[in-house]
Design an enzyme around this catalytic site. Structure first.
Site, PDB file in Angstrom:
ATOM      1  CB  THR A 216      -9.402  27.628 -39.927  1.00  0.00           C
ATOM      2  OG1 THR A 216      -8.407  26.587 -39.854  1.00  0.00           O
ATOM      3  CG2 THR A 216     -10.400  27.276 -41.024  1.00  0.00           C
ATOM      4  N   GLY A 217      -6.509  29.330 -39.116  1.00  0.00           N
ATOM      5  CA  GLY A 217      -5.628  29.546 -37.960  1.00  0.00           C
ATOM      6  C   GLY A 217      -5.407  31.021 -37.658  1.00  0.00           C
TER       7      GLY A 217
ATOM      8  CB  SER B  74      -1.376  35.586 -30.697  1.00  0.00           C
ATOM      9  OG  SER B  74      -0.338  36.536 -30.567  1.00  0.00           O
TER      10      SER B  74
ATOM     11  CB  SER C 238     -11.888  23.786 -40.562  1.00  0.00           C
ATOM     12  OG  SER C 238     -10.582  23.725 -41.008  1.00  0.00           O
TER      13      SER C 238
ATOM     14  CE  LYS D  29      11.538  27.207 -34.777  1.00  0.00           C
ATOM     15  NZ  LYS D  29      10.127  27.223 -34.340  1.00  0.00           N
TER      16      LYS D  29
ATOM     17  CB  CYS E  68       7.077  36.051 -34.970  1.00  0.00           C
ATOM     18  SG  CYS E  68       7.052  34.699 -33.783  1.00  0.00           S
TER      19      CYS E  68
ATOM     20  CD  GLN F  11       9.010  34.446 -28.529  1.00  0.00           C
ATOM     21  OE1 GLN F  11      10.227  34.269 -28.466  1.00  0.00           O
ATOM     22  NE2 GLN F  11       8.241  33.711 -29.315  1.00  0.00           N
TER      23      GLN F  11
ATOM     24  NE  ARG G 111       4.483  31.204 -25.926  1.00  0.00           N
ATOM     25  CZ  ARG G 111       4.793  31.342 -27.212  1.00  0.00           C
ATOM     26  NH1 ARG G 111       4.623  32.482 -27.849  1.00  0.00           N
ATOM     27  NH2 ARG G 111       5.286  30.325 -27.893  1.00  0.00           N
TER      28      ARG G 111
ATOM     29  CG  HIS H 100       6.365  37.862 -30.121  1.00  0.00           C
ATOM     30  ND1 HIS H 100       5.191  37.442 -29.549  1.00  0.00           N
ATOM     31  CD2 HIS H 100       6.821  36.800 -30.851  1.00  0.00           C
ATOM     32  CE1 HIS H 100       4.939  36.196 -29.915  1.00  0.00           C
ATOM     33  NE2 HIS H 100       5.915  35.780 -30.704  1.00  0.00           N
TER      34      HIS H 100
HETATM   35  P1  NAP Z   1      -3.267  27.644 -35.511  1.00  0.00           P
HETATM   36  O1  NAP Z   1      -4.046  28.818 -35.087  1.00  0.00           O
HETATM   37  O2  NAP Z   1      -3.237  26.443 -34.653  1.00  0.00           O
HETATM   38  O3  NAP Z   1      -3.787  27.209 -36.987  1.00  0.00           O
HETATM   39  C1  NAP Z   1      -3.297  26.075 -37.641  1.00  0.00           C
HETATM   40  C2  NAP Z   1      -3.821  26.059 -39.057  1.00  0.00           C
HETATM   41  O4  NAP Z   1      -3.214  24.972 -39.772  1.00  0.00           O
HETATM   42  C3  NAP Z   1      -5.320  25.822 -39.120  1.00  0.00           C
HETATM   43  O5  NAP Z   1      -5.863  26.529 -40.207  1.00  0.00           O
HETATM   44  C4  NAP Z   1      -5.406  24.318 -39.383  1.00  0.00           C
HETATM   45  O6  NAP Z   1      -6.589  23.944 -40.028  1.00  0.00           O
HETATM   46  C5  NAP Z   1      -4.249  24.185 -40.357  1.00  0.00           C
HETATM   47  N1  NAP Z   1      -3.813  22.798 -40.506  1.00  0.00           N
HETATM   48  C6  NAP Z   1      -3.348  21.985 -39.559  1.00  0.00           C
HETATM   49  N2  NAP Z   1      -3.053  20.770 -40.089  1.00  0.00           N
HETATM   50  C7  NAP Z   1      -3.348  20.853 -41.418  1.00  0.00           C
HETATM   51  C8  NAP Z   1      -3.281  19.934 -42.504  1.00  0.00           C
HETATM   52  N3  NAP Z   1      -2.840  18.682 -42.353  1.00  0.00           N
HETATM   53  N4  NAP Z   1      -3.666  20.370 -43.728  1.00  0.00           N
HETATM   54  C9  NAP Z   1      -4.122  21.617 -43.896  1.00  0.00           C
HETATM   55  N5  NAP Z   1      -4.219  22.536 -42.903  1.00  0.00           N
HETATM   56  C10 NAP Z   1      -3.833  22.145 -41.674  1.00  0.00           C
HETATM   57  O7  NAP Z   1      -1.746  28.010 -35.763  1.00  0.00           O
HETATM   58  P2  NAP Z   1      -1.119  29.387 -36.279  1.00  0.00           P
HETATM   59  O8  NAP Z   1      -0.719  30.191 -35.121  1.00  0.00           O
HETATM   60  O9  NAP Z   1      -1.997  29.995 -37.321  1.00  0.00           O
HETATM   61  O10 NAP Z   1       0.237  28.857 -36.898  1.00  0.00           O
HETATM   62  C11 NAP Z   1       0.265  27.996 -38.003  1.00  0.00           C
HETATM   63  C12 NAP Z   1       1.705  27.751 -38.404  1.00  0.00           C
HETATM   64  O11 NAP Z   1       2.260  28.967 -38.885  1.00  0.00           O
HETATM   65  C13 NAP Z   1       2.615  27.312 -37.253  1.00  0.00           C
HETATM   66  O12 NAP Z   1       2.579  25.929 -37.056  1.00  0.00           O
HETATM   67  C14 NAP Z   1       3.950  27.799 -37.723  1.00  0.00           C
HETATM   68  O13 NAP Z   1       4.561  26.846 -38.571  1.00  0.00           O
HETATM   69  C15 NAP Z   1       3.604  29.049 -38.503  1.00  0.00           C
HETATM   70  N6  NAP Z   1       3.800  30.249 -37.672  1.00  0.00           N
HETATM   71  C16 NAP Z   1       4.857  30.998 -37.947  1.00  0.00           C
HETATM   72  C17 NAP Z   1       5.106  32.099 -37.210  1.00  0.00           C
HETATM   73  C18 NAP Z   1       6.328  32.883 -37.473  1.00  0.00           C
HETATM   74  O14 NAP Z   1       7.071  33.062 -36.549  1.00  0.00           O
HETATM   75  N7  NAP Z   1       6.552  33.353 -38.686  1.00  0.00           N
HETATM   76  C19 NAP Z   1       4.282  32.492 -36.172  1.00  0.00           C
HETATM   77  C20 NAP Z   1       3.182  31.722 -35.907  1.00  0.00           C
HETATM   78  C21 NAP Z   1       2.954  30.598 -36.673  1.00  0.00           C
HETATM   79  P3  NAP Z   1      -7.831  23.224 -39.254  1.00  0.00           P
HETATM   80  O15 NAP Z   1      -8.791  24.331 -38.898  1.00  0.00           O
HETATM   81  O16 NAP Z   1      -8.414  22.348 -40.308  1.00  0.00           O
HETATM   82  O17 NAP Z   1      -7.295  22.496 -38.086  1.00  0.00           O
HETATM   83  O1  3JN Z   2       5.894  30.821 -30.392  1.00  0.00           O
HETATM   84  C1  3JN Z   2       5.898  31.863 -31.069  1.00  0.00           C
HETATM   85  O2  3JN Z   2       5.723  32.969 -30.574  1.00  0.00           O
HETATM   86  C2  3JN Z   2       6.133  31.772 -32.526  1.00  0.00           C
HETATM   87  C3  3JN Z   2       5.850  30.410 -33.015  1.00  0.00           C
HETATM   88  C4  3JN Z   2       6.201  29.996 -34.179  1.00  0.00           C
HETATM   89  C5  3JN Z   2       6.008  28.615 -34.571  1.00  0.00           C
HETATM   90  C6  3JN Z   2       5.007  27.846 -33.968  1.00  0.00           C
HETATM   91  C7  3JN Z   2       4.864  26.508 -34.314  1.00  0.00           C
HETATM   92  C8  3JN Z   2       5.687  25.931 -35.232  1.00  0.00           C
HETATM   93  C9  3JN Z   2       6.817  28.043 -35.544  1.00  0.00           C
HETATM   94  C10 3JN Z   2       7.796  28.908 -36.265  1.00  0.00           C
HETATM   95  O3  3JN Z   2       7.354  29.638 -37.127  1.00  0.00           O
HETATM   96  O4  3JN Z   2       8.990  28.873 -35.999  1.00  0.00           O
HETATM   97  C11 3JN Z   2       6.671  26.692 -35.845  1.00  0.00           C
HETATM   98  C12 3JN Z   2       7.565  26.024 -36.826  1.00  0.00           C
HETATM   99  O5  3JN Z   2       8.627  25.552 -36.421  1.00  0.00           O
HETATM  100  O6  3JN Z   2       7.168  25.942 -37.974  1.00  0.00           O
END
Ligand code: NAP
Ligand code: 3JN
Length: 342
Positions: free
Chosen positions: A13-14, A160, A42, A214, A130, A157, A236, A243
């Site tokens: 859902t994220g 999103s 959700s 990171k 990212c 950045q 940000r 980004h």
């Molecule tokens: P987001 O829009 O806030 O979405 C968070 C997602 O995680 C939602 O689907 C949420 O579900 C789910 N979730 C939270 N707690 C959970 C749990 N205990 N069990 C199952 N699902 C759970 O965040 P996002 O931007 O998509 O980012 C999510 C994660 O991806 C970040 O925290 C980060 O670790 C990673 N990320 C990585 C990068 C990168 O640089 N590669 C970039 C962005 C994000 P609900 O709808 O149920 O709350």
């Molecule tokens: O802030 C951004 O533009 C990228 C965010 C990435 C992020 C957000 C929450 C948790 C991360 C990540 O992928 O490094 C994390 C995390 O540490 O898992």
């Protein structure tokens, strides 16, 4: 596993999870079935998948029976808790969080840069941050030719990167300001609308942020070269998607801007947009919704004998997260590595 894996998207859902579903559908990933998981909050809701919708299931420790591949994007604590259960059930995990990235047992992979690292996975493959991904896609081809000694990067950045709540916060603050109201500040420590915050993730003891470190640590691991010195400032900005990065590199061997452009024009996943006379250069509005990483403003650093400046932009939710994860999955299939080694 049949030749077509059963795929789970965790965090469906994220912001990233939704893009993962879209990317799997758009690239016709050969899945036997795709299932969507999130928290109990959700469960039962619907998320788009191609021309159809999937019902979101609550993620539990038992969710991974019968699943071959799980793409995680639900935060580090969810990955730490649930990825080991997935692997124990024979499911390969591609994890988008920072939880496993620096674990020496876990490959950290950008398919254009270090796909061979997939060969030693033990069940979990980490997707880099990212900001790191889009930088190394551009730096690796230059490193191969001229050996990069030092990188100085400043990022711009998009919101999103913080997820759905931050996208909503920027929208809301802009509306509030246009209506003469005091903007509500909830996600970031300060207003993000018409502002810049030199603060992404938490501050560490060395006064850098975790996002900055990171970039430093992940770059060395992905490029397989600990000697590359990297220093970063991550900021940000009030942009929704894309980004941007101002990158300065110092190389061992001299590369002219023209040579760098020629190398990068052949690099996979990279598009050179560099014609300042025609006002052509990378911008977030050009990168949003695109797969390629854009690079331009390539010019020689006149303060050192072997240096280049450039501007790099990519869609942080696509190449920075969902697309890179799906490309890892495609590469695992291509190399017959989609199994947990015994
Ligand atoms: P987001 O829009 O806030 O979405 C968070 C997602 O995680 C939602 O689907 C949420 O579900 C789910 N979730 C939270 N707690 C959970 C749990 N205990 N069990 C199952 N699902 C759970 O965040 P996002 O931007 O998509 O980012 C999510 C994660 O991806 C970040 O925290 C980060 O670790 C990673 N990320 C990585 C990068 C990168 O640089 N590669 C970039 C962005 C994000 P609900 O709808 O149920 O709350
Ligand atoms: O802030 C951004 O533009 C990228 C965010 C990435 C992020 C957000 C929450 C948790 C991360 C990540 O992928 O490094 C994390 C995390 O540490 O898992």
């Amino acid at each position: 596993m049949s030749t077509r894996p059963v795929v789970a998207v965790v965090g469906a859902t994220g912001a990233v999870g939704r893009e993962m579903l879209d990317t799997l559908a758009r690239r016709h990933f050969p899945a036997a079935e795709v299932r969507a998981f999130a928290s109990a909050r959700s469960a039962g809701s619907l998320v788009p998948f191609g021309n159809t919708e999937l019902t979101v299931e609550e993620l539990t420790e038992n969710s991974f029976a019968g699943i071959d591949l799980a793409l995680f994007s639900a935060g580090g604590s969810t990955s730490e808790k649930f990825a080991p259960h997935a692997v124990a059930a024979g499911c390969v995990v591609v994890d988008n969080s920072s939880a496993w990235r620096m674990d020496p047992q876990v490959p950290l992979v950008v398919p254009e840069v270090n796909p061979d690292d997939l060969a030693w996975h033990k069940g979990i493959i980490a997707n880099p941050n990212c900001s790191t991904i889009q930088m190394v896609v551009v730096l690796k081809p230059l490193h191969d030719v001229a050996r990069i000694k030092r990188v100085v990067v400043s990022t711009y950045q998009a919101v999103s990167g913080t997820g759905q709540k931050a996208i909503a916060e920027l929208e809301r603050q802009v509306r509030e300001l246009f209506n003469g109201q005091e903007p509500t500040v909830a996600v970031y420590p300060h207003r993000i609308a018409f502002n810049c915050l030199p603060h992404i993730d938490v501050f560490l003891e060395n006064e850098y942020t975790k996002e900055e470190m990171k970039m430093v640590l992940e770059t060395k691991k992905i490029m397989g070269d600990d000697s590359i010195r990297v220093t970063a400032t991550t900021v940000r900005v009030p942009v929704f998607y894309g980004h941007s990065e101002s990158v300065n590199i110092e190389t061992e061997k001299k590369l002219s801007a023209k040579e760098a452009r020629a190398i990068l024009s052949q690099a996979p996943g990279v598009r050179v947009l560099d014609n300042p006379g025609e006002k052509i250069y990378p911008m977030p509005i050009l990168a949003a919704g695109q797969d390629d990483t854009l690079v331009g403003r390539i010019r020689e650093d006149e303060t050192i004998p072997c240096g280049l400046n450039m501007f790099i932009v990519a869609d942080n939710i696509r190449k920075g997260a969902a697309l890179n994860a799906v490309q890892i999955a495609e590469e695992l299939l291509r190399r017959d590595l989609l199994r947990v080694p015994r």
